[in-house]
Design a protein around this motif. Structure first.
Motif, PDB file in Angstrom:
ATOM      1  N   ARG A   1       0.953  -1.309  -0.121  1.00 41.53           N
ATOM      2  CA  ARG A   1      -0.044  -0.144   0.036  1.00 41.53           C
ATOM      3  C   ARG A   1       0.747   1.220  -0.155  1.00 41.53           C
ATOM      4  NH1 ARG A   1      -2.772  -3.441   3.508  1.00 41.53           N
ATOM      5  NH2 ARG A   1      -4.845  -4.083   2.938  1.00 41.53           N
ATOM      6  N   LEU A   2       2.119   1.302   0.933  1.00 42.09           N
ATOM      7  CA  LEU A   2       2.635   2.510   1.001  1.00 42.09           C
ATOM      8  C   LEU A   2       3.766   2.645  -0.191  1.00 42.09           C
ATOM      9  CD1 LEU A   2       3.070   2.305   4.665  1.00 42.09           C
ATOM     10  CD2 LEU A   2       1.601   3.775   3.408  1.00 42.09           C
ATOM     11  N   GLY A   3       4.449   1.517  -0.297  1.00 41.18           N
ATOM     12  CA  GLY A   3       5.509   1.753  -1.675  1.00 41.18           C
ATOM     13  C   GLY A   3       5.146   1.369  -3.106  1.00 41.18           C
TER      14      GLY A   3
ATOM     15  N   VAL B   1       6.518  -3.552  -6.273  1.00 35.66           N
ATOM     16  CA  VAL B   1       6.624  -4.162  -5.110  1.00 35.66           C
ATOM     17  C   VAL B   1       7.902  -5.015  -4.868  1.00 35.66           C
ATOM     18  CG1 VAL B   1       5.070  -5.892  -3.867  1.00 35.66           C
ATOM     19  CG2 VAL B   1       4.094  -3.918  -4.949  1.00 35.66           C
ATOM     20  N   LEU B   2       8.152  -5.866  -6.203  1.00 35.52           N
ATOM     21  CA  LEU B   2       9.165  -6.898  -6.142  1.00 35.52           C
ATOM     22  C   LEU B   2      10.365  -6.036  -5.629  1.00 35.52           C
ATOM     23  CD1 LEU B   2      10.349  -9.737  -6.420  1.00 35.52           C
ATOM     24  CD2 LEU B   2      10.594  -8.882  -8.840  1.00 35.52           C
TER      25      LEU B   2
ATOM     26  N   LEU C   1      13.848  -4.174   0.688  1.00 36.97           N
ATOM     27  CA  LEU C   1      13.788  -4.657   2.290  1.00 36.97           C
ATOM     28  C   LEU C   1      14.597  -5.766   2.915  1.00 36.97           C
ATOM     29  CD1 LEU C   1      12.174  -4.083   4.823  1.00 36.97           C
ATOM     30  CD2 LEU C   1      10.407  -5.585   3.703  1.00 36.97           C
ATOM     31  N   VAL C   2      14.933  -6.734   1.933  1.00 36.72           N
ATOM     32  CA  VAL C   2      15.714  -7.842   2.356  1.00 36.72           C
ATOM     33  C   VAL C   2      17.387  -7.315   2.542  1.00 36.72           C
ATOM     34  CG1 VAL C   2      16.690  -9.991   1.568  1.00 36.72           C
ATOM     35  CG2 VAL C   2      14.161  -9.643   1.379  1.00 36.72           C
TER      36      VAL C   2
ATOM     37  N   LEU D   1      21.475  -5.752   6.231  1.00 33.89           N
ATOM     38  CA  LEU D   1      22.447  -4.967   6.527  1.00 33.89           C
ATOM     39  C   LEU D   1      22.237  -4.506   7.886  1.00 33.89           C
ATOM     40  CD1 LEU D   1      25.051  -3.048   5.839  1.00 33.89           C
ATOM     41  CD2 LEU D   1      23.384  -1.142   5.016  1.00 33.89           C
ATOM     42  N   VAL D   2      21.053  -4.193   8.294  1.00 30.79           N
ATOM     43  CA  VAL D   2      20.842  -3.742   9.793  1.00 30.79           C
ATOM     44  C   VAL D   2      21.254  -4.852  10.681  1.00 30.79           C
ATOM     45  CG1 VAL D   2      19.049  -3.012  11.408  1.00 30.79           C
ATOM     46  CG2 VAL D   2      19.153  -2.207   9.026  1.00 30.79           C
ATOM     47  N   GLY D   3      20.837  -6.255  10.236  1.00 27.37           N
ATOM     48  CA  GLY D   3      20.931  -7.190  11.138  1.00 27.37           C
ATOM     49  C   GLY D   3      22.561  -7.619  11.495  1.00 27.37           C
ATOM     50  N   LEU D   4      23.411  -7.332  10.280  1.00 30.67           N
ATOM     51  CA  LEU D   4      24.750  -7.489  10.434  1.00 30.67           C
ATOM     52  C   LEU D   4      25.257  -6.430  11.225  1.00 30.67           C
ATOM     53  CD1 LEU D   4      25.652  -8.312   6.657  1.00 30.67           C
ATOM     54  CD2 LEU D   4      25.751  -9.872   8.545  1.00 30.67           C
TER      55      LEU D   4
END
Length: 610
Positions: free
Chosen positions: A32-34, A47-48, A54-55, A60-63
């Motif tokens: 809806r937002l993107g 969307v893809l 996002l992945v 990156l944030v997780g690392l």
């Protein structure tokens, strides 16, 4: 009528319910937002791409989060490497750590920046909290804690010992402490990647059997103290001259005046006796010749061009040259008096591993026919055997008696008024006893002694040994009483030597079994009492006796905190009325230069000339 929830509450509830549906709901929000408008293919591609982004962003944030978490865990566990230079490394953890760190903080107060790194096999957070509680504000000095065994070279390398100014190895409180000290010293050798440790090291062992091994492991730049022997000697010295522990504490504490090499070069051809009155605000006590301290040399010793004068001063750059000879009043100098050689009586209450050393040191300087009575909850044969083993033919006698020194009837049965001094020793902890038990028994003994003092109306000349400095305020003692905190004493000594390697030889001589020592002598031996005169006159009188006067203790102020009448290094122009009960602090003795005694391994040193 039931009140319906407002719009804000309904909106929050709808949002929480949507999030609770999981990943599918979140992807829906993303669509809806993107999403973009246009053909279905364009919307699907948008969307893809958003999902792919996002992945990647989530990964990156997780690392980053994982890396930061691991780093924070490593910092919390104290396993990160120091990148410091000119810092001090403290290895091990015991009650001495608080004394050592406090003194290093005081020493670094006049520096722009200093750091102390502590490595111990304890939790880093717990160490930081303990230091913050007992040391307090550290000013310009940063305390850095690292966790791990100091005997592991890989862990020890975290403290960067190769770039440190000095390394202090504390003896742990456990029974295997001396072996742990040797292992830590060997670990230092391993980190040095050579046959010798390149950084100055100060360590301490309790048992003389480990002394040689520890000194070999410490290397040519290492100083290893025999803590039990030093403590025993100071207890024995204080027993023969009450108040001496105050002098030792003042000289070892960075808050007072300390030993320093004078910044001014010696004038060749002048005599040492002239140097005693050459400073208005510093006390000359010896020379440093060829790198070797020489305490109390003969007054006629001729100074050489490269000699340095050893002084007691407030700081290393505060000594000011001044001709103080005109301040001397020859008319106030006292004439010679006969020395007191009557036999002495000593009472020792309690027994521990240092007791034989205390008796030996006391007996070595006691007059002929002196007697030491020992009352302890120990087998009399053990006490007598220890006294016999340490007897050196000095003409004193040891009398052993078994008894519980915490029981009033035991102490009441003694003729306390007949003793010249009383020593209270803490009993060694037995199996299963908490470590504070020796001090607990000592405090009980002191309570009984204070009760007997009030009954007899006579204050006992008392020397008390405590193991925990925290128990000092609890001890029922009079103001200015002699209290020897063995751990604190050694901690002060180690901190001083870590800042100035020359002091190892100075304190070794002062705390030795013979030779030059600190004494408290009656002021009547030096000046005419009842008259006002300058301290320069006292210095001149001591010079005539082959001594260096460095201070005095006033009888009128002996019960007043914080100094209890003691004043070290007063100005030469300082004038006061001297009374019969006043005492003069002097450094006196044989004045041996670089002498090697049979009871210690000589420290590496240059060979003196002459």
């Amino acid at each position: 009528m039931e009140q319906r929830p407002g719009a804000g509450a309904r909106t929050r509830y709808w949002f929480d319910t949507t999030l609770a549906r999981g990943t599918s709901a979140l992807v829906g929000w993303l669509v809806r937002l993107g999403g973009t408008t246009g053909s279905p293919a364009r919307v699907a591609l948008s969307v893809l791409l958003a999902l792919v982004a996002l992945v990647y962003v989530s990964t990156l944030v997780g690392l980053i989060t994982t890396g930061l978490t691991e780093r924070l865990i490593a910092l919390r566990r104290g396993r990160s490497k120091l990148l410091e230079r000119s810092h001090v490394v403290v290895l091990g953890w015991s009650e001495q750590v608080f004394t050592v760190v406090s003194e290093l903080v005081a020493a670094g107060a006049n520096q722009r920046r200093s750091a102390v790194a502590i490595l111990a096999d304890r939790d880093k957070t717990a160490m930081e909290e303990s230091l913050q509680s007992k040391v307090g504000p550290t000013g310009r000095t940063r305390l850095i804690c690292r966790s791990g065994p100091s005997a592991d070279p890989a862990v020890l390398a975290l403290t960067s010992p190769a770039t440190a100014d000095s390394v202090i190895v504390l003896p742990p409180d456990a029974s295997r402490s001396d072996a742990d000290v040797v292992k830590a010293l060997l670990a230092l050798r391993a980190t040095a990647r050579g046959d010798d440790v390149t950084v100055p090291v100060v360590a301490a062992v309790r048992d003389s059997r480990y002394l040689l091994a520890a000194r070999l492991a410490a290397g040519s730049r290492g100083v290893v103290l025999e803590s039990d022997t030093v403590t025993a000697r100071l207890i024995a010295q204080a027993a023969r001259r009450p108040g001496l522990s105050l002098v030792h504490r003042d000289l070892l504490d960075f808050a007072g005046d300390e030993f320093y090499p004078a910044a001014h070069p010696s004038l060749p051809g002048r005599e040492f006796g002239e140097a005693l009155l050459s400073y208005g605000n510093a006390s000359v006590v010896g020379l440093i010749r060829d790198g070797v301290p020489w305490l109390n040399p003969p007054a006629r010793t001729v100074l050489e061009s490269d000699d340095q004068r050893l002084v007691i001063a407030a700081d290393d750059d505060t000594a000011e040259l001044a001709d103080c000879a005109p301040l001397v009043d020859e008319r106030s100098v006292a004439g010679p008096r006969p020395s007191d050689t009557r036999p002495e009586r000593l009472l020792v209450l309690g027994w521990n591993r240092r007791a034989p050393l205390v008796l030996r040191e006391w007996g070595r300087n006691a007059p002929q026919n002196s007697v030491a009575d020992v009352v302890a909850d120990e087998d009399e044969a053990v006490v007598r055997a220890a006294c016999d083993d340490d007897s050196d033919g000095s003409g004193w006698t040891c009398v052993a008696r078994r008894g519980d020194t915490t029981r009033p009837e035991t102490l009441a049965g003694l003729d306390l008024g007949s003793y010249d001094s009383v020593i209270v020793l803490g009993q060694e902890p037995r199996a299963g006893e908490p470590p504070e038990e020796p001090d607990t028994r000592t405090l009980v003994t002191l309570l009984v002694l204070r009760h007997l003092e009030r009954r007899t109306g006579r204050e006992l000349p008392l020397v008390t040994e405590l193991t925990d400095d925290g128990n000092r305020p609890l001890a029922p003692l009079g103001p200015g009483a002699d209290v020897i905190i063995s751990g604190k004493l050694i901690g002060l000594l180690m901190a001083q030597i870590s800042q100035n390697r020359h002091l190892a030889d100075v304190f070794d001589e002062l705390f030795s079994a013979g030779g030059t020592q600190i004494h408290l002598c009656p002021a009547a031996d030096y000046v005419v009492t009842g008259h006002e005169t300058s301290f320069a006159t006292v210095v001149a009188a001591a010079r005539a006796r082959g001594e260096c006067a460095v201070g005095y203790r006033s009888q009128a102020d002996a019960r007043r905190a914080p100094g209890y009448g003691l004043r070290l290094n007063p100005p030469k122009a300082h004038r006061r009325r001297w009374s019969a009960g006043d005492e003069v602090v002097v450094i006196a003795g044989e004045g041996r230069r670089g002498a090697v005694r049979s009871d210690r391994l000589p420290l590496p040193r240059r060979t003196p000339r002459g």
